[in-house]
Design a protein around this motif. Sequence first.
Motif, PDB file in Angstrom:
ATOM      1  N   LEU A   5       0.826  -1.201   0.000  1.00 45.75           N
ATOM      2  CA  LEU A   5       0.000   0.000   0.000  1.00 45.75           C
ATOM      3  C   LEU A   5       0.864   1.256   0.000  1.00 45.75           C
ATOM      4  CD1 LEU A   5      -2.757   1.278  -0.013  1.00 45.75           C
ATOM      5  CD2 LEU A   5      -2.817   1.038   2.474  1.00 45.75           C
ATOM      6  N   ALA A  42      -7.691   4.970  -5.168  1.00 51.43           N
ATOM      7  CA  ALA A  42      -8.628   3.907  -5.533  1.00 51.43           C
ATOM      8  C   ALA A  42      -8.317   3.368  -6.927  1.00 51.43           C
ATOM      9  CB  ALA A  42     -10.060   4.428  -5.461  1.00 51.43           C
ATOM     10  N   PHE A  59     -12.562   5.089   3.663  1.00 43.66           N
ATOM     11  CA  PHE A  59     -11.302   4.775   4.333  1.00 43.66           C
ATOM     12  C   PHE A  59     -10.893   5.981   5.160  1.00 43.66           C
ATOM     13  CE2 PHE A  59     -10.691   2.308   0.262  1.00 43.66           C
ATOM     14  CZ  PHE A  59     -10.898   1.058   0.822  1.00 43.66           C
ATOM     15  N   VAL A  65      -7.555   0.692   4.775  1.00 42.70           N
ATOM     16  CA  VAL A  65      -7.298   0.268   3.400  1.00 42.70           C
ATOM     17  C   VAL A  65      -6.636  -1.107   3.396  1.00 42.70           C
ATOM     18  CG1 VAL A  65      -6.231   0.853   1.185  1.00 42.70           C
ATOM     19  CG2 VAL A  65      -7.024   2.687   2.696  1.00 42.70           C
ATOM     20  N   TYR A  68      -9.177  -3.811   4.156  1.00 41.40           N
ATOM     21  CA  TYR A  68     -10.061  -4.008   3.022  1.00 41.40           C
ATOM     22  C   TYR A  68      -9.370  -4.876   1.968  1.00 41.40           C
ATOM     23  CZ  TYR A  68     -13.234  -2.969  -0.819  1.00 41.40           C
ATOM     24  OH  TYR A  68     -14.110  -3.093  -1.871  1.00 41.40           O
TER      25      TYR A  68
END
Length: 72
Positions: A5, A42, A59, A65, A68
């Motif tokens: 991420l 996104a 979020f 995040v 998810y």
Amino acid sequence: MLERLKEILAKVTPDTDMSAVTEESRLVEDLGFDSLAIMMMAMEIEDVFNFKFTEMVRFVTVGDVCRYLENL
């Protein structure tokens, strides 16, 4: 998942020091995300994980995040 991420976040906000980003980091308050940055994040997530968001997801933190994405 956090490291993957961070790579995505670095593309969206290249001026952010990713070494300081934790799961508790808040996207808006700590990382300075606005609606455009969230949309760009996104889109990057969709590209990297090869899926499409089909519903609105809110979020707040980096950890939100991560969780998810771990449940995809």
